[in-house]
Each structure stands twice: as structure tokens, then as C-alpha cells.
Write a protein that holds these residues in place. Structure first.
Motif, mmCIF file in Angstrom:
data_model
loop_
_atom_site.group_PDB
_atom_site.id
_atom_site.type_symbol
_atom_site.label_atom_id
_atom_site.label_comp_id
_atom_site.label_asym_id
_atom_site.label_seq_id
_atom_site.Cartn_x
_atom_site.Cartn_y
_atom_site.Cartn_z
ATOM 1 N N LEU A 115 0.844 -1.197 0.000
ATOM 2 C CA LEU A 115 0.000 0.000 0.000
ATOM 3 C C LEU A 115 0.880 1.248 0.000
ATOM 4 C CD1 LEU A 115 -2.625 -1.257 2.581
ATOM 5 C CD2 LEU A 115 -3.211 -0.449 0.282
ATOM 6 N N ASN A 116 1.951 1.221 0.778
ATOM 7 C CA ASN A 116 2.841 2.383 0.838
ATOM 8 C C ASN A 116 3.580 2.585 -0.482
ATOM 9 O OD1 ASN A 116 2.243 3.274 3.448
ATOM 10 N ND2 ASN A 116 3.582 1.726 4.355
ATOM 11 N N GLU A 117 4.040 1.468 -1.067
ATOM 12 C CA GLU A 117 4.761 1.552 -2.359
ATOM 13 C C GLU A 117 3.898 2.186 -3.437
ATOM 14 O OE1 GLU A 117 7.347 -2.477 -1.943
ATOM 15 O OE2 GLU A 117 5.893 -2.379 -3.580
ATOM 16 N N GLU A 118 2.616 1.877 -3.393
ATOM 17 C CA GLU A 118 1.700 2.354 -4.443
ATOM 18 C C GLU A 118 1.257 3.796 -4.208
ATOM 19 O OE1 GLU A 118 0.455 0.600 -7.163
ATOM 20 O OE2 GLU A 118 1.603 -1.202 -6.725
ATOM 21 N N CYS A 119 1.741 4.396 -3.105
ATOM 22 C CA CYS A 119 1.406 5.782 -2.777
ATOM 23 C C CYS A 119 -0.104 6.018 -2.764
ATOM 24 C CB CYS A 119 2.066 6.757 -3.755
ATOM 25 S SG CYS A 119 3.844 6.628 -3.759
ATOM 26 N N LEU A 120 -0.820 5.115 -2.132
ATOM 27 C CA LEU A 120 -2.274 5.255 -2.061
ATOM 28 C C LEU A 120 -2.641 6.157 -0.884
ATOM 29 C CD1 LEU A 120 -2.959 1.567 -2.911
ATOM 30 C CD2 LEU A 120 -3.678 3.542 -4.251
ATOM 31 N N PRO A 121 -3.846 6.720 -0.922
ATOM 32 C CA PRO A 121 -4.241 7.549 0.226
ATOM 33 C C PRO A 121 -4.283 6.697 1.496
ATOM 34 C CG PRO A 121 -6.115 7.127 -1.247
ATOM 35 C CD PRO A 121 -4.892 6.613 -1.934
ATOM 36 N N GLU A 122 -4.076 7.321 2.625
ATOM 37 C CA GLU A 122 -4.093 6.540 3.883
ATOM 38 C C GLU A 122 -5.529 6.299 4.309
ATOM 39 O OE1 GLU A 122 -1.468 7.091 7.032
ATOM 40 O OE2 GLU A 122 0.264 7.403 5.736
ATOM 41 N N ASN A 123 -6.220 5.531 3.496
ATOM 42 C CA ASN A 123 -7.640 5.261 3.742
ATOM 43 C C ASN A 123 -7.843 3.859 4.312
ATOM 44 O OD1 ASN A 123 -7.022 3.721 1.547
ATOM 45 N ND2 ASN A 123 -8.629 4.509 0.205
ATOM 46 N N TRP A 124 -6.776 3.232 4.782
ATOM 47 C CA TRP A 124 -6.870 1.828 5.179
ATOM 48 C C TRP A 124 -6.482 1.600 6.640
ATOM 49 C CZ3 TRP A 124 -1.791 0.764 6.310
ATOM 50 C CH2 TRP A 124 -0.832 1.532 5.631
ATOM 51 N N THR A 125 -7.085 0.542 7.193
ATOM 52 C CA THR A 125 -6.753 0.062 8.533
ATOM 53 C C THR A 125 -6.627 -1.449 8.444
ATOM 54 O OG1 THR A 125 -8.075 1.810 9.541
ATOM 55 C CG2 THR A 125 -7.532 -0.061 10.954
ATOM 56 N N LEU A 126 -5.486 -1.986 8.877
ATOM 57 C CA LEU A 126 -5.264 -3.435 8.792
ATOM 58 C C LEU A 126 -5.318 -4.064 10.173
ATOM 59 C CD1 LEU A 126 -2.243 -3.380 6.282
ATOM 60 C CD2 LEU A 126 -4.688 -3.580 5.757
ATOM 61 N N PHE A 127 -5.940 -5.232 10.254
ATOM 62 C CA PHE A 127 -6.020 -5.979 11.514
ATOM 63 C C PHE A 127 -5.313 -7.313 11.340
ATOM 64 C CE2 PHE A 127 -10.013 -3.493 11.425
ATOM 65 C CZ PHE A 127 -9.892 -2.804 12.616
ATOM 66 N N CYS A 128 -4.346 -7.607 12.202
ATOM 67 C CA CYS A 128 -3.761 -8.948 12.207
ATOM 68 C C CYS A 128 -4.673 -9.798 13.086
ATOM 69 C CB CYS A 128 -2.327 -8.909 12.735
ATOM 70 S SG CYS A 128 -1.543 -10.513 12.540
ATOM 71 N N SER A 129 -5.760 -10.232 12.480
ATOM 72 C CA SER A 129 -6.801 -10.959 13.228
ATOM 73 C C SER A 129 -7.646 -11.728 12.229
ATOM 74 C CB SER A 129 -7.668 -9.937 13.967
ATOM 75 O OG SER A 129 -8.784 -10.579 14.559
ATOM 76 N N GLY A 130 -8.331 -12.756 12.696
ATOM 77 C CA GLY A 130 -9.211 -13.529 11.825
ATOM 78 C C GLY A 130 -10.399 -12.696 11.350
ATOM 79 N N HIS A 131 -10.812 -12.937 10.098
ATOM 80 C CA HIS A 131 -11.965 -12.192 9.571
ATOM 81 C C HIS A 131 -13.249 -12.513 10.329
ATOM 82 C CE1 HIS A 131 -11.311 -15.464 6.279
ATOM 83 N NE2 HIS A 131 -11.826 -16.026 7.344
ATOM 84 N N GLU A 132 -13.229 -13.625 11.074
ATOM 85 C CA GLU A 132 -14.415 -13.974 11.872
ATOM 86 C C GLU A 132 -14.657 -12.956 12.985
ATOM 87 O OE1 GLU A 132 -11.700 -15.746 11.374
ATOM 88 O OE2 GLU A 132 -10.875 -16.551 13.233
#
Ligand SMILES: C[S@@+](CC[C@H](N)C(=O)[O-])C[C@H]1O[C@@H](n2cnc3c(N)ncnc32)[C@H](O)[C@@H]1O
Length: 190
Positions: free
Chosen positions: A65-82
Motif C-alpha cells: 500500500l505504501n509503495e503504491e502511494c495510495l491515500p491513507e484510507n486503510w486500517t489493517l487488523f492482524c486478526s481472523g476475519h471472523e
């Protein structure tokens, strides 16, 4: 161009649903390609949540995401999708436009870390609850690895039983994949 992978086919369809300002979830971020796709289309006014149980996958996604210079519109969770219903802030509930599931294992990584029918079904139920009207859950299913065909059957049975008056389910498949087909389900909330 005609799609030569099931995911490029899925993305050509999802492009119609995902406009700037949209809210999306990548339920299995893996190497981050799908998160990048969602982040780019959602744009600076939109929002993307990503889930993966592997730290490496989350790091790889963040890097991409950083390499692609995208807007900071994301939040990542190291967690199960459940856990998506508990982790996604309530202000977004009922406002999600797209949830992408790309099941199976992380290419180029440990092939024994796979999505599992039980947690996948819990996550798909949550995704359907979080969607807005007109929102879509897309699910890419691979049946070729150990555990894959059980998940394939469970997810398709679950989707086939969804109330026709509340959801529409469309299935496509790459039928001539040697060994096993790759399936794509699109569930739209009415
Ligand atoms: C096919 S890969 C995803 C590919 C990814 N979307 C991309 O663009 O590269 C499947 C991913 O699901 C993840 N996974 C397995 N179980 C999970 C769970 N319960 N919740 C979230 N992710 C999970 C794996 O760690 C793996 O990275």
C-alpha cells in the motif's frame, strides 16, 4: 480485455460497485494485491479494512500500500476475519459496499495456513450483516488443496440457502482449470 484469472474477472465486476468514497473490507489481505485494488478505487474519501491472521501478510500488505502511494484510507487488523463485526467500528456497520474474500493459502508461503470452513462461514455471515443495500460480498474459492473442497462445499451450500428476497447469489467458475475448478461467488444484498 478478457479476464484470464478468476480475480481479474471478479475485479472487473466489482469496479462497477466500488466508487470513490466507498467503504470496503479485504477479508484475506495476503500479499496485498486485493487491498491495493480496493484502496485505489475507494480513494481519499473512502475507507478499507483488511484482515489476515499472518503477521507477514499484514506487513506485506502495508508495504505494498505504501509503495503504491495510495491515500491513507486503510486500517489493517492482524486478526481472523471472523472477528470483523467486533473490530470494525460501529459507525461503519450497515455501510460497507464490498467485502472481498480470497480463500485458501497465501501464495509463496506456508500452504498449511489456510482459511477454514467454520471461521469462513462466521465471517461471511458477519460480512452480510455489515453490508449496505446493494453491497456485494465476493468469494474466490479454491478446492485443490487439503481442506479446500470441504470449504468449497460449505460456502456454496450456505450461499445457496440464503433468502432470495434478501440476497441474490451468482456463481462463476473457471471450469477448465486442470485438476479442479476455481469458483467465484457474488452475493448482493437487496
Ligand atoms: C489466497 S490468500 C489471499 C490473497 C490476497 N487477497 C492477495 O491479494 O494477495 C488467503 C489468505 O487468507 C489468510 N487467512 C487464513 N485464515 C484467515 C482468517 N481466519 N482470517 C483472515 N485471513 C485468513 C491467509 O493467511 C492468507 O494470507
Amino acid at each position: 480485455m478478457i479476464s484470464n484469472t478468476i480475480l481479474s474477472f471478479a475485479k472487473s465486476i466489482l469496479c462497477d460497485v466500488l466508487n470513490p468514497g466507498c467503504i470496503a473490507i479485504d477479508a484475506t489481505t495476503g500479499n496485498g494485491y486485493d487491498t491495493v485494488f480496493l484502496s485505489r478505487l475507494a480513494g481519499g474519501e473512502g475507507k478499507v479494512f483488511g484482515f489476515d491472521i499472518q503477521e507477514d501478510a499484514i506487513e506485506q500488505t502495508e508495504e505494498r500500500l505504501n509503495e503504491e502511494c495510495l491515500p491513507e484510507n486503510w486500517t489493517l487488523f492482524c486478526s481472523g476475519h471472523e472477528n470483523m463485526q467486533e473490530l470494525i467500528p460501529e459507525e461503519y456497520h450497515g455501510r460497507i459496499n464490498i467485502v472481498m474474500f480470497n480463500l485458501g493459502f497465501l501464495p509463496g508461503s506456508d500452504k498449511t495456513v489456510i482459511t477454514q470452513a467454520e471461521t469462513t462461514l462466521k465471517a461471511v455471515r458477519s460480512a452480510l450483516a455489515l453490508l449496505c443495500r446493494g453491497g456485494v460480498v465476493s468469494i474466490a474459492i479454491y478446492a485443490g488443496h487439503p481442506g479446500g473442497s470441504e470449504e468449497d462445499v460449505a460456502v456454496r451450500e450456505f450461499c445457496a440457502e440464503l433468502d432470495y428476497h434478501a440476497f441474490r447469489v451468482i456463481q462463476s467458475e473457471m471450469t477448465n482449470k486442470p485438476g479442479y475448478p476455481i469458483r467465484m461467488l457474488f452475493v448482493t444484498k437487496l
